[in-house]
Write a protein that holds these residues in place. Structure first.
Motif, PDB file in Angstrom:
ATOM      1  N   ALA A   1      50.540 -92.415 -15.694  1.00 51.48           N
ATOM      2  CA  ALA A   1      50.259 -91.615 -16.883  1.00 51.48           C
ATOM      3  C   ALA A   1      49.101 -92.209 -17.679  1.00 51.48           C
ATOM      4  O   ALA A   1      48.214 -91.476 -18.148  1.00 51.48           O
ATOM      5  CB  ALA A   1      51.513 -91.525 -17.745  1.00 51.48           C
TER       6      ALA A   1
ATOM      7  N   THR B   1      55.064 -85.698 -13.839  1.00 49.61           N
ATOM      8  CA  THR B   1      53.989 -85.534 -12.852  1.00 49.61           C
ATOM      9  C   THR B   1      52.773 -86.412 -13.115  1.00 49.61           C
ATOM     10  O   THR B   1      51.883 -86.503 -12.265  1.00 49.61           O
ATOM     11  CB  THR B   1      53.533 -84.075 -12.824  1.00 49.61           C
ATOM     12  N   ALA B   2      52.684 -87.036 -14.302  1.00 49.09           N
ATOM     13  CA  ALA B   2      51.525 -87.850 -14.702  1.00 49.09           C
ATOM     14  C   ALA B   2      50.241 -87.023 -14.766  1.00 49.09           C
ATOM     15  O   ALA B   2      49.144 -87.555 -14.590  1.00 49.09           O
ATOM     16  CB  ALA B   2      51.346 -89.036 -13.756  1.00 49.09           C
ATOM     17  N   GLN B   3      50.369 -85.737 -15.067  1.00 51.74           N
ATOM     18  CA  GLN B   3      49.212 -84.871 -15.256  1.00 51.74           C
ATOM     19  C   GLN B   3      48.954 -84.691 -16.752  1.00 51.74           C
ATOM     20  O   GLN B   3      49.888 -84.499 -17.532  1.00 51.74           O
ATOM     21  CB  GLN B   3      49.444 -83.504 -14.617  1.00 51.74           C
ATOM     22  N   VAL B   4      47.674 -84.738 -17.128  1.00 48.78           N
ATOM     23  CA  VAL B   4      47.328 -84.557 -18.538  1.00 48.78           C
ATOM     24  C   VAL B   4      47.607 -83.115 -18.948  1.00 48.78           C
ATOM     25  O   VAL B   4      47.137 -82.177 -18.310  1.00 48.78           O
ATOM     26  CB  VAL B   4      45.847 -84.904 -18.792  1.00 48.78           C
ATOM     27  N   THR B   5      48.379 -82.965 -20.017  1.00 48.45           N
ATOM     28  CA  THR B   5      48.692 -81.628 -20.525  1.00 48.45           C
ATOM     29  C   THR B   5      47.668 -81.173 -21.548  1.00 48.45           C
ATOM     30  O   THR B   5      47.166 -80.052 -21.482  1.00 48.45           O
ATOM     31  CB  THR B   5      50.093 -81.618 -21.181  1.00 48.45           C
ATOM     32  N   ASP B   6      47.322 -82.039 -22.493  1.00 51.17           N
ATOM     33  CA  ASP B   6      46.357 -81.667 -23.529  1.00 51.17           C
ATOM     34  C   ASP B   6      45.917 -82.916 -24.270  1.00 51.17           C
ATOM     35  O   ASP B   6      46.605 -83.941 -24.266  1.00 51.17           O
ATOM     36  CB  ASP B   6      46.981 -80.666 -24.514  1.00 51.17           C
TER      37      ASP B   6
ATOM     38  N   ALA C   1      45.803 -91.571 -15.928  1.00 54.47           N
ATOM     39  CA  ALA C   1      45.344 -90.197 -16.129  1.00 54.47           C
ATOM     40  C   ALA C   1      44.680 -90.039 -17.493  1.00 54.47           C
ATOM     41  O   ALA C   1      43.654 -89.367 -17.626  1.00 54.47           O
ATOM     42  CB  ALA C   1      46.520 -89.233 -15.995  1.00 54.47           C
TER      43      ALA C   1
ATOM     44  N   VAL D   1      50.596 -86.706 -21.681  1.00 48.30           N
ATOM     45  CA  VAL D   1      50.655 -86.726 -20.218  1.00 48.30           C
ATOM     46  C   VAL D   1      52.078 -86.384 -19.790  1.00 48.30           C
ATOM     47  O   VAL D   1      53.042 -86.975 -20.290  1.00 48.30           O
ATOM     48  CB  VAL D   1      50.255 -88.113 -19.666  1.00 48.30           C
ATOM     49  N   ASP D   2      52.199 -85.438 -18.873  1.00 44.38           N
ATOM     50  CA  ASP D   2      53.513 -85.037 -18.366  1.00 44.38           C
ATOM     51  C   ASP D   2      54.238 -86.267 -17.820  1.00 44.38           C
ATOM     52  O   ASP D   2      53.733 -86.957 -16.926  1.00 44.38           O
ATOM     53  CB  ASP D   2      53.338 -83.976 -17.273  1.00 44.38           C
TER      54      ASP D   2
ATOM     55  N   HIS E   1      56.722 -85.712 -22.565  1.00 39.36           N
ATOM     56  CA  HIS E   1      55.407 -86.351 -22.399  1.00 39.36           C
ATOM     57  C   HIS E   1      55.386 -87.806 -22.847  1.00 39.36           C
ATOM     58  O   HIS E   1      56.091 -88.196 -23.781  1.00 39.36           O
ATOM     59  CB  HIS E   1      54.353 -85.594 -23.219  1.00 39.36           C
TER      60      HIS E   1
END
Length: 392
Positions: free
Chosen positions: A250, A303-308, A253, A299-300, A278
């Motif tokens: 996270a 999933t370690a994906q950036v949300t915003d 990312a 960061v989610d 997050h």
């Protein structure tokens, strides 16, 4: 100014000062050690000292840092992870029973290079904890903080009214005059006026920034309900993740989004600075100004994906900029010494104001007693016209 205007401003100055003086004295006295909290921590042995290793020693994964910290308190979970702005060799991991706990918090300092636990700073005991709690909320939580904010508003009224009164009261004297050949009360009055006008700008800045700081919790709540809710709108109604993914992934990312920035702190899901879904990765710049400002990256946690990621709103930016101005911790030791000297001068202003009011009360009582023949010695009571012309 007319006599009526002066009388009104005098009443405003007197009563705004009297109501807040004791609390402002407390804030000045407790604020003095807080200016030197790092130095006092070193003297008391409470500051964490990282061992000397080669500068090029690589940093370990944050997942391993968390494993080290949780191993010390297996029943707790991550709440925050942070670093000091001037030392990236230590991670401070704050653990709690739940993400929203405000009691029984534990902190573990972990070496960012070796993963070894260095210390367990005490968050709720010790001299500096007492000073900080008295200064921030009087051990009364948000109600205490807001109460001190109101006292700060009264102090601001006293400062403004004192500045208005300075010119008419000192118009016959040179600036900064202290009449040393007069009575003690007159000398203290001149000292009160002189130090008050000299520290006017500093006291105004510290008071205003202190008022802003008392609004920290409401401002953060406003940010959460405003921007965070928009940033995480698509997660609304979803259950929190049963298992969180890698903290290091996270952070990687978030750093990929802003590679020129540094990590200031990380908030775990469910805490004040994130959402239930997050990690909140808060990044800072490296210049004297941007080092005080944060950019949040959500960061989610699964999933370690950036949300915003968005710049903080103006009211949170104002809060962040007010903090170094309030404590004087942005200019090194010279600034700390200057802040301490001005703090001491303000203590004298507040204390002398209280002394002058108390002395005035004693003088009024004495005058009332002397005005009654039964309250005077026989030889004095026999000469009321002379006393009346001399003392009344």
């Amino acid at each position: 100014m007319t006599p009526t205007a002066i009388r009104r401003w005098s009443l405003i100055h007197k009563w705004s000062s009297l109501v807040c003086t004791v609390f402002m004295l407390l804030l000045c006295l407790t604020g003095l050690p807080l200016i030197f909290h790092h130095e006092i921590g070193h003297l008391l042995g409470t500051e964490v000292e990282a061992p000397q290793l080669p500068i090029a020693t690589p940093r370990i994964s944050l997942d391993r840092v968390m494993e080290t910290a949780i191993a010390r308190y297996p029943g707790k979970q991550g709440m925050f992870v942070s670093q000091e702005p001037d030392d990236d060799r230590v991670w401070y991991v704050t653990l709690a029973d739940t993400p929203t706990s405000d009691k029984d918090l534990k902190q573990v300092a972990v070496d960012a290079r070796t993963g070894q636990p260095l210390a367990e700073p005490k968050l709720d005991e010790g001299f500096m904890h007492i000073m900080h709690s008295l200064h921030v909320d009087l051990f009364a939580g948000l109600p205490g903080t807001l109460f001190l904010g109101f006292m700060g508003v009264l102090l601001m009224v006293a400062i403004v009214s004192g500045a208005v009164l300075y010119a008419p009261f000192m118009r016959k004297l040179a600036f900064g005059t202290v009449r040393r050949d007069h009575t003690p009360r007159t000398r203290w009055l001149d000292m009160h006026n002189m130090l008050g006008i000299v520290t006017l700008a500093w006291a105004s800045v510290v008071t205003l920034t202190g008022i802003i700081n008392t609004l920290a919790d409401p401002l953060i709540d406003l940010w959460r309900s405003d921007q965070v809710s928009e940033m995480t709108a698509r997660y609304k109604g979803l259950p929190p993740p049963a298992r969180m993914g890698s903290l290091q992934a996270a952070v990687d990312a978030a750093m990929a989004l802003e590679p020129e920035m540094k990590i200031r702190f990380i908030a775990f899901p469910g805490t004040t600075f994130s959402s239930p879904h997050h990690y909140g990765v808060f990044l800072r710049g490296e210049s004297p100004l941007t080092a005080r400002l944060f950019k949040p990256v959500l960061v989610d946690a699964r999933t370690a994906q950036v949300t915003d990621s968005r710049a903080l709103p103006w009211y949170v930016t104002a809060l962040l900029l007010s903090q170094p101005l309030h404590f004087g911790d942005y200019g090194g030791t010279p600034m700390q010494i200057l802040w301490a000297l001005l703090d001491i001068a303000t203590i004298i202003v507040l204390g002398s104001g209280l002394y002058l009011w108390l002395r005035r009360g004693v003088r009024t009582m004495e005058n009332s007693r002397l005005a009654k023949p039964g309250g005077m010695p026989r030889d004095v009571a026999a000469q009321p016209p002379l006393l009346s012309g001399k003392n009344q």
